[in-house]
Motif scaffolding. Sequence first.
Motif, PDB file in Angstrom:
ATOM      1  N   LYS A 249      14.244  16.599 102.371  1.00 46.03           N
ATOM      2  CA  LYS A 249      15.200  16.375 103.449  1.00 46.03           C
ATOM      3  C   LYS A 249      14.692  15.243 104.326  1.00 46.03           C
ATOM      4  O   LYS A 249      13.543  15.250 104.772  1.00 46.03           O
ATOM      5  CB  LYS A 249      15.383  17.635 104.297  1.00 46.03           C
ATOM      6  N   PHE A 250      15.566  14.261 104.567  1.00 48.74           N
ATOM      7  CA  PHE A 250      15.188  13.069 105.316  1.00 48.74           C
ATOM      8  C   PHE A 250      15.769  13.096 106.717  1.00 48.74           C
ATOM      9  O   PHE A 250      16.916  13.509 106.922  1.00 48.74           O
ATOM     10  CB  PHE A 250      15.692  11.805 104.606  1.00 48.74           C
ATOM     11  N   GLN A 251      14.958  12.656 107.663  1.00 51.96           N
ATOM     12  CA  GLN A 251      15.469  12.355 108.994  1.00 51.96           C
ATOM     13  C   GLN A 251      15.904  10.892 108.940  1.00 51.96           C
ATOM     14  O   GLN A 251      15.155   9.987 109.262  1.00 51.96           O
ATOM     15  CB  GLN A 251      14.379  12.579 110.047  1.00 51.96           C
ATOM     16  N   SER A 252      17.109  10.658 108.476  1.00 56.48           N
ATOM     17  CA  SER A 252      17.523   9.307 108.131  1.00 56.48           C
ATOM     18  C   SER A 252      18.961   9.054 108.536  1.00 56.48           C
ATOM     19  O   SER A 252      19.791   9.973 108.600  1.00 56.48           O
ATOM     20  CB  SER A 252      17.368   9.088 106.620  1.00 56.48           C
ATOM     21  N   GLU A 253      19.265   7.785 108.801  1.00 53.59           N
ATOM     22  CA  GLU A 253      20.627   7.356 109.089  1.00 53.59           C
ATOM     23  C   GLU A 253      21.332   6.856 107.823  1.00 53.59           C
ATOM     24  O   GLU A 253      22.364   6.204 107.909  1.00 53.59           O
ATOM     25  CB  GLU A 253      20.611   6.227 110.138  1.00 53.59           C
ATOM     26  N   TRP A 254      20.756   7.156 106.664  1.00 53.74           N
ATOM     27  CA  TRP A 254      21.369   6.740 105.405  1.00 53.74           C
ATOM     28  C   TRP A 254      22.811   7.241 105.365  1.00 53.74           C
ATOM     29  O   TRP A 254      23.100   8.350 105.766  1.00 53.74           O
ATOM     30  CB  TRP A 254      20.595   7.334 104.229  1.00 53.74           C
ATOM     31  N   PRO A 255      23.754   6.414 104.882  1.00 52.76           N
ATOM     32  CA  PRO A 255      23.589   5.091 104.270  1.00 52.76           C
ATOM     33  C   PRO A 255      23.794   3.925 105.239  1.00 52.76           C
ATOM     34  O   PRO A 255      23.877   2.785 104.801  1.00 52.76           O
ATOM     35  CB  PRO A 255      24.690   5.079 103.219  1.00 52.76           C
ATOM     36  N   ASP A 256      23.870   4.217 106.551  1.00 51.91           N
ATOM     37  CA  ASP A 256      24.254   3.187 107.518  1.00 51.91           C
ATOM     38  C   ASP A 256      23.117   2.243 107.893  1.00 51.91           C
ATOM     39  O   ASP A 256      23.360   1.215 108.525  1.00 51.91           O
ATOM     40  CB  ASP A 256      24.789   3.847 108.797  1.00 51.91           C
TER      41      ASP A 256
END
Length: 340
Positions: free
Chosen positions: A108-115
């Motif tokens: 699990k990523f703390q990510s703004e993917w795909p933006d």
Amino acid sequence: MIKKSRLWMIFVFGIVLLLVACGEKSQEDVVKKLGENITELAGYKANVEMTMNTGQEEQVFKIDVWHKKDDFYRVALSNSEEDKGGQIILKNKDGVFVLTPELKKSFKFQSEWPDNSSQPYLYQSLVEDITNDKESKFTTDDNHFIFTTKTNYQTNSNLPYQEIYFNKADYTPALVKVLDTDGNAVVEVKFNSFELNPSFNDKDFEIEENMASATPEDVPTSGDGVTEELEVMVPIQTVGAELTEQIEVDLKDGKRIISTFTGEKNFTLVQEKRNVVETLSSPEEVNGDIVNLGFGAIGALSENSVEWDYNGSNFYLASDQLTREELLQVAQSVQGHNVK
């Protein structure tokens, strides 16, 4: 009689000019229509073939993209030649995940993917790159609207531009060419099919459903499993470092290879293959960015390391001296070496 004939010719000529003018689309017209398509879009399914020419052997892999409105994504990648395993990027109401069904692993990523980066296989990302580049160039051919725009790759400055082809018939993506600094196409993304506003099942974007549906039936989940030969992988791009030590460690259920590279900038590559696949557990939290390593593998890139799964093995590349871009370059060049 002559005057009537001339008047008729002028009238016909005017109609022809009007029809031609109406048939031509300006860059502004096309950008506006693309924006409207994205706004009105309920979802889509796309079958994509990505070809990468990074100076090594050409690599081709398949991508199946599902998108449902309200920011739900499912991107399944697999190597079209070996067709072993594969990974899934999943975004749902609970966050962003990378699944490796073959190993029953999930992150699990703390990510703004795909933006947070260009995504050449996502319709929204392509339109956003066009909208954000006020200096984009626009041309057409018989069947396509073609844009040349800047890219937004946070970890790769060697791919600054892209050519994006949209079908004139329905404004859907047809082809993307990602270009290096010399204008050569390093990555080509071909959309073999694109279905607008398809139907989805309630569980299509859930972790458990995707792990279960994509797990190969012949992968052992308990017991002794089957001992397989371990193909040891090492990088071709080493940023000037040399392999100075390689240690093999026997594990209870597999092997671990620790390769140490020494030079102006040192780094360590750990490869691990287990013969017994653990049962599915909760996703492991990761602090890092999702990166496409270019051979059908998705990695987790942090400041000092990059981790990924490929062909039944887990890889962990670490260095406190390499930059994030150098870490990615080394990881992308990891290839088969010998068999242990």
